[in-house]
Write an enzyme that holds these catalytic residues in place. Structure first.
Site, PDB file in Angstrom:
ATOM      1  N   GLY A  59      11.389 -61.403  60.768  1.00  0.00           N
ATOM      2  CA  GLY A  59      10.838 -62.692  61.166  1.00  0.00           C
ATOM      3  C   GLY A  59      11.257 -63.031  62.576  1.00  0.00           C
ATOM      4  O   GLY A  59      11.063 -62.250  63.514  1.00  0.00           O
ATOM      5  N   ASP A  60      11.858 -64.195  62.749  1.00  0.00           N
ATOM      6  CA  ASP A  60      12.292 -64.629  64.082  1.00  0.00           C
ATOM      7  C   ASP A  60      13.815 -64.662  64.190  1.00  0.00           C
ATOM      8  O   ASP A  60      14.367 -65.438  64.960  1.00  0.00           O
ATOM      9  CB  ASP A  60      11.709 -66.001  64.415  1.00  0.00           C
ATOM     10  CG  ASP A  60      12.116 -67.068  63.399  1.00  0.00           C
ATOM     11  OD1 ASP A  60      12.546 -66.696  62.292  1.00  0.00           O
ATOM     12  OD2 ASP A  60      11.998 -68.263  63.713  1.00  0.00           O
ATOM     13  N   GLU A  61      14.491 -63.808  63.424  1.00  0.00           N
ATOM     14  CA  GLU A  61      15.951 -63.738  63.451  1.00  0.00           C
ATOM     15  C   GLU A  61      16.418 -62.481  64.180  1.00  0.00           C
ATOM     16  O   GLU A  61      15.972 -61.371  63.881  1.00  0.00           O
ATOM     17  CB  GLU A  61      16.542 -63.733  62.033  1.00  0.00           C
ATOM     18  CG  GLU A  61      16.653 -65.106  61.413  1.00  0.00           C
ATOM     19  CD  GLU A  61      17.502 -65.087  60.153  1.00  0.00           C
ATOM     20  OE1 GLU A  61      17.956 -66.156  59.746  1.00  0.00           O
ATOM     21  OE2 GLU A  61      17.703 -63.999  59.571  1.00  0.00           O
TER      22      GLU A  61
END
Length: 207
Positions: free
Chosen positions: A74-76
């Site tokens: 994801g956006d991690e």
């Protein structure tokens, strides 16, 4: 992004954990993009994908040769800083300096599909050697600290604090206790009078 995935990072983290000594500090910095969902909803997922690649490139430019960078999904993103000072306070200062450099770099404007976009990240930091013994515990600590950074207003950095873990554990214990009490029908309803300055009852509150 061309970065290591979660499995490869955890393998490196496990190796570092096994080799950890009092002579070398290590820090884990977990980063999560702020308001990434809003970007996908407004400019589209292509713009979101472009941002992830640009962000990965900026992170690479701010790393030392011994640092490890990965995208967890994801956006991690996550960075492991190795060979820090053996003094925990000094090592924390080094980790904070690195984190602030990431914050400054990642908050600079991006060009996405002919749009100027200004984003930010929230960073959670945990240090070791510590009393924890597993990679899961370390990642959990960094995750808790990251959510503290978001709660502080985003575009911020926070260190894991054992009190933070205690508060989370206490809340989980309370929730489980409430569920068990509901199941066993252990609640009783009382009405407590509310009075004005003259002693007249003006209402009630349920306890």
């Amino acid at each position: 992004t061309g970065l290591d995935n979660r499995n490869r990072f955890v393998a490196h983290l496990l190796e570092a954990l096994g080799a950890a000594t009092p002579e070398a500090g290590v820090a884990v910095l977990l980063m999560d993009l702020d308001n990434f969902k809003d970007l996908n909803n407004t400019l589209g997922h292509d713009a979101g994908d472009q941002l992830l690649c640009l962000l990965a490139e900026r992170l690479r430019k701010n790393l030392h040769s011994t640092d490890r960078l990965a995208r967890l999904g994801g956006d991690e993103f996550v960075v492991m800083l190795e060979y820090l000072s053996p003094n925990l306070q000094e090592a924390a200062g080094q980790a904070e300096a690195a984190g602030k450099k990431f914050l400054a770099s990642l908050s600079q404007p991006y060009k996405l599909r002919h749009h100027d976009y200004v984003g930010s990240v929230s960073i959670g930091v945990t240090m070791f050697p510590t009393l924890v013994s597993t990679t899961d515990e370390l990642m959990k600590q960094a995750d808790l600290a990251m959510y503290e950074a978001k709660a502080a207003g985003r575009n911020a950095l926070r260190f894991f604090d054992p009190e933070m873990q205690a508060a989370v554990s206490l809340r989980a214990e309370l929730v489980n206790g409430l569920r068990e009490a509901l199941r066993k029908q252990q609640f009783r309803l009382y009405y407590q009078p509310q009075v004005d300055r003259n002693g007249q009852i003006v209402g009630a509150e349920a306890l």
